[in-house]
Design a protein around this motif. Sequence first.
Motif, PDB file in Angstrom:
ATOM      1  N   VAL A 154      -4.353  11.662   6.754  1.00 24.60           N
ATOM      2  CA  VAL A 154      -3.227  12.007   5.883  1.00 24.60           C
ATOM      3  C   VAL A 154      -3.747  12.602   4.579  1.00 24.60           C
ATOM      4  CG1 VAL A 154      -1.302  11.072   4.543  1.00 24.60           C
ATOM      5  CG2 VAL A 154      -1.633  10.349   6.911  1.00 24.60           C
ATOM      6  N   ILE A 155      -4.807  12.030   4.029  1.00 26.01           N
ATOM      7  CA  ILE A 155      -5.405  12.561   2.803  1.00 26.01           C
ATOM      8  C   ILE A 155      -5.904  13.986   3.039  1.00 26.01           C
ATOM      9  CG2 ILE A 155      -7.377  12.319   1.225  1.00 26.01           C
ATOM     10  CD1 ILE A 155      -6.924   9.246   1.483  1.00 26.01           C
ATOM     11  N   GLY A 156      -6.467  14.237   4.206  1.00 28.23           N
ATOM     12  CA  GLY A 156      -6.889  15.593   4.557  1.00 28.23           C
ATOM     13  C   GLY A 156      -5.710  16.552   4.615  1.00 28.23           C
ATOM     14  N   ASN A 157      -4.561  16.080   5.093  1.00 28.41           N
ATOM     15  CA  ASN A 157      -3.360  16.925   5.161  1.00 28.41           C
ATOM     16  C   ASN A 157      -2.791  17.237   3.785  1.00 28.41           C
ATOM     17  OD1 ASN A 157      -3.426  17.085   7.919  1.00 28.41           O
ATOM     18  ND2 ASN A 157      -2.029  15.389   8.240  1.00 28.41           N
ATOM     19  N   LEU A 158      -3.124  16.424   2.792  1.00 28.72           N
ATOM     20  CA  LEU A 158      -2.637  16.672   1.434  1.00 28.72           C
ATOM     21  C   LEU A 158      -3.329  17.869   0.775  1.00 28.72           C
ATOM     22  CD1 LEU A 158      -2.354  13.044   0.036  1.00 28.72           C
ATOM     23  CD2 LEU A 158      -0.486  14.656   0.344  1.00 28.72           C
ATOM     24  N   LYS A 185      -3.018   2.684   3.140  1.00 28.59           N
ATOM     25  CA  LYS A 185      -3.473   1.620   4.034  1.00 28.59           C
ATOM     26  C   LYS A 185      -2.521   0.424   4.079  1.00 28.59           C
ATOM     27  CE  LYS A 185      -7.781   0.521   4.414  1.00 28.59           C
ATOM     28  NZ  LYS A 185      -9.172   0.190   4.129  1.00 28.59           N
ATOM     29  N   LYS A 186      -1.446   0.456   3.291  1.00 35.13           N
ATOM     30  CA  LYS A 186      -0.441  -0.603   3.392  1.00 35.13           C
ATOM     31  C   LYS A 186       0.300  -0.531   4.721  1.00 35.13           C
ATOM     32  CE  LYS A 186       0.377  -0.804  -1.558  1.00 35.13           C
ATOM     33  NZ  LYS A 186       1.336  -0.509  -2.634  1.00 35.13           N
ATOM     34  N   SER A 187       0.409   0.686   5.285  1.00 35.51           N
ATOM     35  CA  SER A 187       1.167   0.837   6.517  1.00 35.51           C
ATOM     36  C   SER A 187       0.398   1.501   7.652  1.00 35.51           C
ATOM     37  CB  SER A 187       2.445   1.645   6.245  1.00 35.51           C
ATOM     38  OG  SER A 187       2.109   2.912   5.760  1.00 35.51           O
ATOM     39  N   MET A 188      -0.888   1.843   7.436  1.00 32.51           N
ATOM     40  CA  MET A 188      -1.663   2.494   8.488  1.00 32.51           C
ATOM     41  C   MET A 188      -3.137   2.134   8.367  1.00 32.51           C
ATOM     42  SD  MET A 188      -1.535   6.430   7.050  1.00 32.51           S
ATOM     43  CE  MET A 188       0.216   6.445   6.789  1.00 32.51           C
ATOM     44  N   THR A 189      -3.903   2.459   9.389  1.00 34.77           N
ATOM     45  CA  THR A 189      -5.335   2.176   9.379  1.00 34.77           C
ATOM     46  C   THR A 189      -6.061   3.131   8.436  1.00 34.77           C
ATOM     47  OG1 THR A 189      -5.757   3.670  11.218  1.00 34.77           O
ATOM     48  CG2 THR A 189      -5.333   1.347  11.765  1.00 34.77           C
ATOM     49  N   VAL A 229      -8.766   9.491  -5.004  1.00 36.49           N
ATOM     50  CA  VAL A 229      -8.642   9.388  -3.550  1.00 36.49           C
ATOM     51  C   VAL A 229      -8.602   7.914  -3.137  1.00 36.49           C
ATOM     52  CG1 VAL A 229      -9.769   9.929  -1.353  1.00 36.49           C
ATOM     53  CG2 VAL A 229      -9.735  11.626  -3.180  1.00 36.49           C
ATOM     54  N   ALA A 230      -9.350   7.074  -3.835  1.00 34.97           N
ATOM     55  CA  ALA A 230      -9.350   5.640  -3.516  1.00 34.97           C
ATOM     56  C   ALA A 230      -7.959   5.025  -3.716  1.00 34.97           C
ATOM     57  CB  ALA A 230     -10.374   4.911  -4.375  1.00 34.97           C
ATOM     58  N   LYS A 231      -7.254   5.426  -4.768  1.00 34.39           N
ATOM     59  CA  LYS A 231      -5.901   4.904  -5.008  1.00 34.39           C
ATOM     60  C   LYS A 231      -4.933   5.389  -3.933  1.00 34.39           C
ATOM     61  CE  LYS A 231      -6.100   4.289 -10.004  1.00 34.39           C
ATOM     62  NZ  LYS A 231      -5.505   4.687 -11.295  1.00 34.39           N
ATOM     63  N   ILE A 232      -5.074   6.647  -3.537  1.00 34.16           N
ATOM     64  CA  ILE A 232      -4.211   7.182  -2.481  1.00 34.16           C
ATOM     65  C   ILE A 232      -4.490   6.461  -1.174  1.00 34.16           C
ATOM     66  CG2 ILE A 232      -3.721   9.235  -1.101  1.00 34.16           C
ATOM     67  CD1 ILE A 232      -4.287  10.891  -3.638  1.00 34.16           C
ATOM     68  N   ARG A 233      -5.770   6.269  -0.843  1.00 34.64           N
ATOM     69  CA  ARG A 233      -6.139   5.570   0.395  1.00 34.64           C
ATOM     70  C   ARG A 233      -5.599   4.142   0.388  1.00 34.64           C
ATOM     71  NH1 ARG A 233     -11.235   6.541   0.344  1.00 34.64           N
ATOM     72  NH2 ARG A 233     -11.069   8.387   1.637  1.00 34.64           N
ATOM     73  N   ARG A 234      -5.714   3.446  -0.733  1.00 36.72           N
ATOM     74  CA  ARG A 234      -5.211   2.077  -0.840  1.00 36.72           C
ATOM     75  C   ARG A 234      -3.694   2.041  -0.615  1.00 36.72           C
ATOM     76  NH1 ARG A 234      -6.326   0.721  -6.099  1.00 36.72           N
ATOM     77  NH2 ARG A 234      -8.488   1.058  -5.596  1.00 36.72           N
ATOM     78  N   PHE A 235      -2.985   3.004  -1.173  1.00 35.37           N
ATOM     79  CA  PHE A 235      -1.533   3.088  -0.994  1.00 35.37           C
ATOM     80  C   PHE A 235      -1.179   3.337   0.480  1.00 35.37           C
ATOM     81  CE2 PHE A 235       2.270   5.827  -0.798  1.00 35.37           C
ATOM     82  CZ  PHE A 235       3.205   4.931  -1.281  1.00 35.37           C
ATOM     83  N   PHE A 256       3.461   9.605   2.870  1.00 31.63           N
ATOM     84  CA  PHE A 256       2.982  10.959   2.597  1.00 31.63           C
ATOM     85  C   PHE A 256       3.889  11.654   1.587  1.00 31.63           C
ATOM     86  CE2 PHE A 256       3.190  15.520   3.502  1.00 31.63           C
ATOM     87  CZ  PHE A 256       1.859  15.876   3.405  1.00 31.63           C
ATOM     88  N   TRP A 257       5.192  11.589   1.814  1.00 28.58           N
ATOM     89  CA  TRP A 257       6.137  12.286   0.943  1.00 28.58           C
ATOM     90  C   TRP A 257       6.240  11.618  -0.417  1.00 28.58           C
ATOM     91  CZ3 TRP A 257       6.950  17.010   2.083  1.00 28.58           C
ATOM     92  CH2 TRP A 257       6.877  17.413   3.421  1.00 28.58           C
ATOM     93  N   THR A 258       5.982  10.326  -0.501  1.00 32.84           N
ATOM     94  CA  THR A 258       5.955   9.654  -1.804  1.00 32.84           C
ATOM     95  C   THR A 258       4.862  10.255  -2.678  1.00 32.84           C
ATOM     96  OG1 THR A 258       6.785   7.599  -0.852  1.00 32.84           O
ATOM     97  CG2 THR A 258       5.633   7.435  -2.959  1.00 32.84           C
ATOM     98  N   ILE A 259       3.716  10.499  -2.088  1.00 30.26           N
ATOM     99  CA  ILE A 259       2.602  11.093  -2.836  1.00 30.26           C
ATOM    100  C   ILE A 259       2.941  12.532  -3.227  1.00 30.26           C
ATOM    101  CG2 ILE A 259       0.184  11.813  -2.686  1.00 30.26           C
ATOM    102  CD1 ILE A 259      -0.165   9.370  -0.743  1.00 30.26           C
ATOM    103  N   VAL A 260       3.456  13.308  -2.274  1.00 29.73           N
ATOM    104  CA  VAL A 260       3.781  14.714  -2.543  1.00 29.73           C
ATOM    105  C   VAL A 260       4.838  14.837  -3.637  1.00 29.73           C
ATOM    106  CG1 VAL A 260       4.837  16.791  -1.558  1.00 29.73           C
ATOM    107  CG2 VAL A 260       3.104  15.544  -0.264  1.00 29.73           C
ATOM    108  N   PHE A 261       5.911  14.050  -3.561  1.00 34.01           N
ATOM    109  CA  PHE A 261       6.997  14.174  -4.532  1.00 34.01           C
ATOM    110  C   PHE A 261       6.695  13.495  -5.863  1.00 34.01           C
ATOM    111  CE2 PHE A 261       9.935  14.738  -0.727  1.00 34.01           C
ATOM    112  CZ  PHE A 261       9.901  16.117  -0.844  1.00 34.01           C
ATOM    113  N   SER A 262       5.611  12.730  -5.933  1.00 35.39           N
ATOM    114  CA  SER A 262       5.246  12.124  -7.216  1.00 35.39           C
ATOM    115  C   SER A 262       4.549  13.130  -8.122  1.00 35.39           C
ATOM    116  CB  SER A 262       4.350  10.909  -7.001  1.00 35.39           C
ATOM    117  OG  SER A 262       3.070  11.326  -6.552  1.00 35.39           O
ATOM    118  N   ALA A 263       4.009  14.198  -7.530  1.00 36.48           N
ATOM    119  CA  ALA A 263       3.349  15.236  -8.323  1.00 36.48           C
ATOM    120  C   ALA A 263       4.385  15.875  -9.230  1.00 36.48           C
ATOM    121  CB  ALA A 263       2.712  16.274  -7.407  1.00 36.48           C
ATOM    122  N   ASP A 264       4.066  15.951 -10.530  1.00 34.89           N
ATOM    123  CA  ASP A 264       5.102  16.348 -11.475  1.00 34.89           C
ATOM    124  C   ASP A 264       4.783  17.574 -12.325  1.00 34.89           C
ATOM    125  OD1 ASP A 264       3.103  15.034 -12.802  1.00 34.89           O
ATOM    126  OD2 ASP A 264       4.393  13.573 -13.754  1.00 34.89           O
TER     127      ASP A 264
END
Length: 165
Positions: A60-64, A49-53, A41-47, A16-24
């Motif tokens: 998590v995407i909804g929380n973003l 899904k490496k560690s979660m269902t 959204v598909a790229k975020i979901r793919r990222f 989650f924080w990787t996505i948030v802190f990547s925003a520049d």
Amino acid sequence: MAKGRIQTILDAERAFWTIVFSADKRIGERGVLLPRRFNSVAKIRRFLKKSMTGCLANRVIGNLSLRRIRGRLAIPVGDGIGHAPLVKTQVLDQSKKRATIAVWFAFDRSDRFFRVYKLRKIAGRGWIVVGRHPLDYPFNPKGRIRRVVAGCCNTCGKAVNRIAR
């Protein structure tokens, strides 16, 4: 406790924080643009899904609170200090392919909190996070019937009535 399960939990928290802190690039008060790596959204979901269902990734995407600015994906303007350091873990339940682990996090001594993680082992991939629950995880008094969902949400698994032991 196996390091693989703990690493999976840490990876899920960091994602989650990787996505948030990547925003520049900040666009006024409207939001902060995400980089090309997370421009859909598909790229975020793919990222994620490496560690979660998939269902947990959707939550998590909804929380973003994603939005579009000038045709690009962005997150709201805000601040964050990142994921909290892990302090302590305790296995609540485990089998060969499933585990339920309570994890305590803390930024400092006065700010401790814990989460309960449900993990599942998938052949060829290792451990993934199936569920992440706050303090109100269904810990019911002995002998009371509780409704337990096998999966990360109602759409993923069947609800099962179990008697708490």
